[in-house]
Design a protein around this motif. Structure first.
Motif, PDB file in Angstrom:
ATOM      1  N   GLN A  12      35.965  40.250  40.766  1.00  0.00           N
ATOM      2  CA  GLN A  12      35.017  40.597  39.719  1.00  0.00           C
ATOM      3  C   GLN A  12      35.288  42.034  39.313  1.00  0.00           C
ATOM      4  N   SER A  13      35.206  42.311  38.027  1.00  0.00           N
ATOM      5  CA  SER A  13      35.527  43.660  37.555  1.00  0.00           C
ATOM      6  C   SER A  13      34.408  44.206  36.692  1.00  0.00           C
ATOM      7  N   MET A  14      34.331  45.520  36.678  1.00  0.00           N
ATOM      8  CA  MET A  14      33.325  46.222  35.894  1.00  0.00           C
ATOM      9  C   MET A  14      34.017  47.413  35.241  1.00  0.00           C
ATOM     10  N   VAL A  48      36.798  48.571  45.138  1.00  0.00           N
ATOM     11  CA  VAL A  48      37.885  49.388  44.609  1.00  0.00           C
ATOM     12  C   VAL A  48      37.376  50.170  43.412  1.00  0.00           C
ATOM     13  N   LEU A  49      37.780  51.427  43.335  1.00  0.00           N
ATOM     14  CA  LEU A  49      37.480  52.277  42.184  1.00  0.00           C
ATOM     15  C   LEU A  49      38.807  52.738  41.590  1.00  0.00           C
ATOM     16  N   LEU A  90      44.111  48.886  32.074  1.00  0.00           N
ATOM     17  CA  LEU A  90      42.956  48.508  32.877  1.00  0.00           C
ATOM     18  C   LEU A  90      42.146  47.350  32.287  1.00  0.00           C
ATOM     19  N   ARG A  91      41.715  47.466  31.042  1.00  0.00           N
ATOM     20  CA  ARG A  91      40.813  46.432  30.534  1.00  0.00           C
ATOM     21  C   ARG A  91      41.471  45.046  30.561  1.00  0.00           C
ATOM     22  N   ALA A  92      42.646  44.933  29.967  1.00  0.00           N
ATOM     23  CA  ALA A  92      43.306  43.621  29.898  1.00  0.00           C
ATOM     24  C   ALA A  92      43.711  43.099  31.281  1.00  0.00           C
ATOM     25  N   PRO A  93      44.368  43.900  32.141  1.00  0.00           N
ATOM     26  CA  PRO A  93      44.704  43.377  33.467  1.00  0.00           C
ATOM     27  C   PRO A  93      43.479  42.929  34.273  1.00  0.00           C
ATOM     28  N   LEU A  94      42.396  43.689  34.211  1.00  0.00           N
ATOM     29  CA  LEU A  94      41.202  43.293  34.960  1.00  0.00           C
ATOM     30  C   LEU A  94      40.552  42.059  34.343  1.00  0.00           C
ATOM     31  N   ILE A 139      35.959  45.266  41.594  1.00  0.00           N
ATOM     32  CA  ILE A 139      36.790  46.365  41.113  1.00  0.00           C
ATOM     33  C   ILE A 139      36.051  47.077  39.985  1.00  0.00           C
ATOM     34  N   LEU A 140      35.824  48.369  40.157  1.00  0.00           N
ATOM     35  CA  LEU A 140      35.182  49.206  39.149  1.00  0.00           C
ATOM     36  C   LEU A 140      36.241  50.142  38.560  1.00  0.00           C
ATOM     37  N   ALA A 141      36.363  50.188  37.229  1.00  0.00           N
ATOM     38  CA  ALA A 141      37.421  50.968  36.596  1.00  0.00           C
ATOM     39  C   ALA A 141      36.866  51.818  35.464  1.00  0.00           C
TER      40      ALA A 141
END
Length: 355
Positions: A55-57, A82-83, A41-45, A27-29
């Motif tokens: 994995q998140s970015m 996912v974006l 976004l930051r905390a949920p990911l 997941i890229l956000a």
């Protein structure tokens, strides 16, 4: 290496996963700066990653109050599943979303919104620079994404005819930051009554000017963040707003309130807000008197119309019963712990943001 600045390492959007090893969804956000980006976004990911679900970015802004818009080539190199984009309305953001849809059709595109960006109050600092065609811009952007994730039901209602797939995910507090924070319980001669908030609350605070002035001799008013000039003569302590989000819970706790207030002007923008202010106060164990408005329904708080005389009367009555006031604070704290701790909702957030 960066694809936007020649011969420099990429530090704004570094690829956090091995592109040759794809064992979990990616997941890229791109969050907006500040607390909104943290909560949405930051905390949920972060919690999704800690649970091993994906994995998140995070594409962090290159400087304060800005956003970095990734090109389709940069997204393609990262190879996300996912974006996620955070309430984009500007022209370059809209162009980017259209290009993602055109050149990266296999990437799931999600847009998250947590403010009524189409209708700002006149006293909001961004009112004059805001887009008067915000609704049309939002409709266009939603036409290029697969899902919309919002923080409240009014926001879902706003977009009901713009996109079919809408999911409401309420804001939550991250236990790792908020769970162990305890106010210091300082010695006091007067009850400590206060408010905390950022700089966009001018119109909300104007509602309580008469309240603060009338009670200045009976309580110690404690403010954190915005403190309008007309109130400064009546406020005992005025603290700056803590911009480091990881330090914010402890900074808030040092206000050490006996009673917290949450005034909101009756306006569609505020009707669509979340109950985040109640969550933060509740995590501290502080009882709350607030405006009787949609986002503050269903919480164990005292809701009042925006009538200064009634606020003054109710504050005096509640401060006269300190034991009942403490019980009300503990009830709100239990309500927060039982329903709004982020770590308990990792699976739900992954269902919202995952592929």
């Amino acid at each position: 290496l960066s694809l936007s600045v020649p011969y420099t390492p990429e530090h704004i959007a570094p690829t956090d996963w091995d592109p040759n090893f794809h064992d979990r969804p990616r997941i890229l956000a791109a969050p907006v700066p500040g607390g909104a980006g943290e909560y949405r976004l930051r905390a949920p990911l972060r919690i999704i990653g800690q649970a091993g679900l994906a994995q998140s970015m995070i594409c962090e802004p290159p400087k304060a109050f800005t956003m970095r818009i990734l090109s389709p080539v940069e997204v393609a190199r990262a190879q996300p599943d996912v974006l996620i984009l955070h309430q984009p309305l500007e022209d370059n953001q809209s162009d980017a979303i259209e290009n993602y849809a055109r050149f990266l059709p296999d990437v799931r595109r999600i847009l998250t919104v947590d403010d009524l960006v189409t209708e700002l109050p006149k006293k909001h600092p961004l009112y004059k620079s805001g887009y008067k065609d915000g609704r049309q811009r939002l409709r266009k952007n939603l036409s290029y994404v697969h899902r919309l994730v919002v923080s409240t039901q009014p926001l879902a209602d706003l977009c009901a005819d713009m996109i079919d797939d809408i999911l409401v995910m309420p804001n939550c507090l991250e236990w790792a930051l908020w769970g162990d924070v305890v106010p210091p319980h300082l010695p006091r001669r007067k009850p400590r009554v206060g408010w905390a908030g950022a700089q966009q609350h001018q119109g909300d605070l104007e509602l309580i000017y008469p309240v603060v002035e009338a009670l200045a001799d009976e309580v110690d008013w404690i403010f954190m963040g915005m403190c309008p000039e007309p109130l400064k003569d009546f406020v005992r302590e005025s603290h700056g707003f803590e911009l480091d989000f990881r330090a914010y819970p402890k900074a808030l706790s040092r206000l050490d309130l006996d009673l917290a207030i949450a005034p909101l002007d009756i306006h569609p923008f505020n009707e669509a807000k979340s109950n985040l202010r109640l969550l933060e106060y509740g995590a501290m164990g502080w009882p709350v008197i607030c405006t009787d408005i949609y986002p503050y329904q269903n919480a164990p708080v005292t809701r009042l119309p925006n009538d200064p005389d009634l606020w003054i009367k109710t504050i005096r009555e509640q401060l006269a019963e300190p034991a009942a006031l403490r019980e009300a604070g503990l009830a709100l704290q239990a309500w927060v712990h039982n329903g709004f701790i982020l770590e308990n909702h990792a699976a739900s957030w992954f269902a919202a943001y995952g592929p």
